[in-house]
Structure formats: C-alpha cells, structure tokens
Enzyme design. Sequence first.
Site, PDB file in Angstrom:
ATOM      1  CB  VAL A  42      -0.959   0.008   1.243  1.00 52.93           C
ATOM      2  CG1 VAL A  42      -1.754   1.348   1.079  1.00 52.93           C
ATOM      3  CG2 VAL A  42      -1.847  -1.352   1.325  1.00 52.93           C
TER       4      VAL A  42
ATOM      5  CD  GLU B 219      -7.045   6.412   2.950  1.00 48.26           C
ATOM      6  OE1 GLU B 219      -7.031   7.538   2.053  1.00 48.26           O
ATOM      7  OE2 GLU B 219      -6.372   6.603   3.821  1.00 48.26           O
TER       8      GLU B 219
END
Length: 188
Positions: free
Chosen positions: A5, A86
Amino acid sequence: MVLWVFGYGSLIWKAGFRYDERLVGFINGFRRVFYQGSTDHRGTPAYPGRTVTLEASPGDVCWGVAYKVSGEEDEQIALSYLEVREKQYDEKAYLDFFTDPMSTTPAVSGVLVYIASPDKNLNRNYLGPASLEEMANQIVNAEGPSGPNRDYLFQLEKALLHLGCEDKHVMDLANAVRSIIAEMNMSL
C-alpha cells in the site's frame, strides 16, 4: 500473496494497520495536491477540510512510503481498515513504486494507491484547485473528528521533510497557513 500500500498523505505518519516492511520511495507521473474535501476526518459536511489526493502530472514524482502487509489475515484487516479510512477516495490504482531515482526498475510493482478522482459525479467531496490563499484560509478554519485541518497539513509537511522530500505545494501551503495564524494571533 503480499499486499503493498502506498501512502502519500496521513498514511505516511499513521498507517493504522500492521505491516512487515516500510519503504521510502515514489510513484511516477503524479503530484500531491490539496484538492480533496474531508467531511469525516479534518472537516465537516458543513465546512470541509482539505486533504491530499493525486493528480496525473507527466514527468512529476510523488514521494511517500510503501507498506508491505503479509499474511491473509493481516491483509484482510488492513484492507477493511483502509476501505473505511479512505472511503472518500473513489479510485484505486496499482502502480510501480521506486526507491531509487536513478533506477528504471521498480522496487515494487502493483502497489495499491487510493486516489480521489476529480469527477464530481463519483466523488462528491472533490474540491479541486483554488488559490493558495483560499486553500490556506479553508485549512485554518476547518476542523473535524480527527482534529484541526492545519494539524494534518503540518504533520504531512514534517513527515515529508523527515523522508527528505521538500514538496513545494505542501510547504507553500503550510507557510501560507502559518502566516494566517500569525496574523490572527497578532490581532488578538
């Protein structure tokens, strides 16, 4: 299977999930911009804060960190966490991540990146570009459940400098916010 990530905003200083490795590096063809509205962390629906997203910009690089998450359980936990954290970022991309500016071979291929698109039909919180002064005033006055918007900006600036990255957009905005705060304090 291994999940990587890429963090280019608050993920740099606060991952929020378990990881096995953290690499400093960059992705190509993007720049970090304070164009995403935050109505759930650094602002409210009535007064959104500004957080970073990525904007395609050929020739530019965006520095940040890549986190390696191994093991199926840790991957699922990390992804579940990121999907909430997110949630205002409506696009996911899998990009090449580099650690050496001289290398043409990525250190990691397929790093997951969350991006807030400029499409208002898909991303209702996209604020887009504004003058430095407008963005700074908005950041000075916005506050949400995760704290003042200015803290996000200052923490990002500090984290990037710690990585050895001087991001002009972030630094110019941080200096503009500091000027506004100084003016406010002098008028008290």
